[in-house]
Motif scaffolding. Structure first.
Motif: not given
Length: 208
Positions: A19-23, A119-122, A183-188, A191-192
């Motif tokens: 939910e956090v990455i989707k948000f 910033n983690y995503i970036d 790795a799971l974070n990167l998959v999401l 995706k999003y």
């Protein structure tokens, strides 16, 4: 995401991650730009952002909504949301200090978490996937993102620890990741944030 977690859910971490990455993928571009600029403690960027809030109803409404989410999940809930966020996105002391400073200077409590996640995503875009995942790898990824823990996976699919470790290693190698959580974070993220990821990858291709 107003109710980020269902307290009866067996593994709370699963839903937080999703939910956090989707948000984060729905965060307005102006807010994402501010989070990126504030890595260098750009105070001028905060003043410009405050003016944008006054001029942009969409941004204003988003921030009101994010404050509701923050209050519900981080203040009123008994769950240790912040601890889980830190575990999943691993901010260092500088990131935590910057996040608090940004929250204090903008007056929005939710800004601290937004800063850390954005910033983690970036930092992890573009997400590079070296090959197509095997059926076993996809099965493990889906299970760990949606259903349960590594122990649950072994019990459900009657796999040995050795088999599971082999799948985990190949998933991490495929994503150039040091551990399965990242790795799971990167998959999401892929995706999003597929549009942003593709945009970055296309730019890299152009260079070559």
């Amino acid at each position: 995401m107003k109710k980020l977690l269902n307290l009866e859910e067996k593994n709370l971490e699963l839903k937080i991650r999703r939910e956090v990455i989707k948000f984060a993928s729905k965060i307005p571009v102006e807010l994402r730009q501010l989070c990126n600029k504030f890595q260098k403690k750009d105070i001028k960027a905060i003043n410009e952002f405050k003016q944008k809030i006054n001029d942009d109803n969409t941004l204003k409404e988003f921030l009101k909504y994010s404050e509701i989410i923050y209050k519900y999940n981080f203040v009123e809930s008994d769950c240790k949301y912040k601890d889980i966020i830190f575990k999943l996105f691993k901010p260092d002391r500088i990131y935590k200090n910057n996040a608090k400073m940004l929250s204090d200077k903008t007056g929005f409590f939710s800004m601290a978490i937004i800063y850390i996640v954005i910033n983690y995503i970036d930092d992890n875009i573009p997400v590079t996937i070296n090959r197509a995942f095997s059926q076993e790898e996809k099965e493990l990824i889906k299970f760990l993102l949606l259903k349960g823990s590594e122990k649950d996976y072994i019990e459900r699919y009657k796999k040995s620890k050795k088999e599971q470790n082999s799948y985990k290693k190949s998933i991490c190698d495929n994503l150039n990741s040091g551990d399965i959580n990242r790795a799971l974070n990167l998959v999401l993220i892929e995706k999003y944030f597929r549009y942003e990821n593709s945009k970055f990858l296309n730019k890299i291709k152009e260079i070559h």
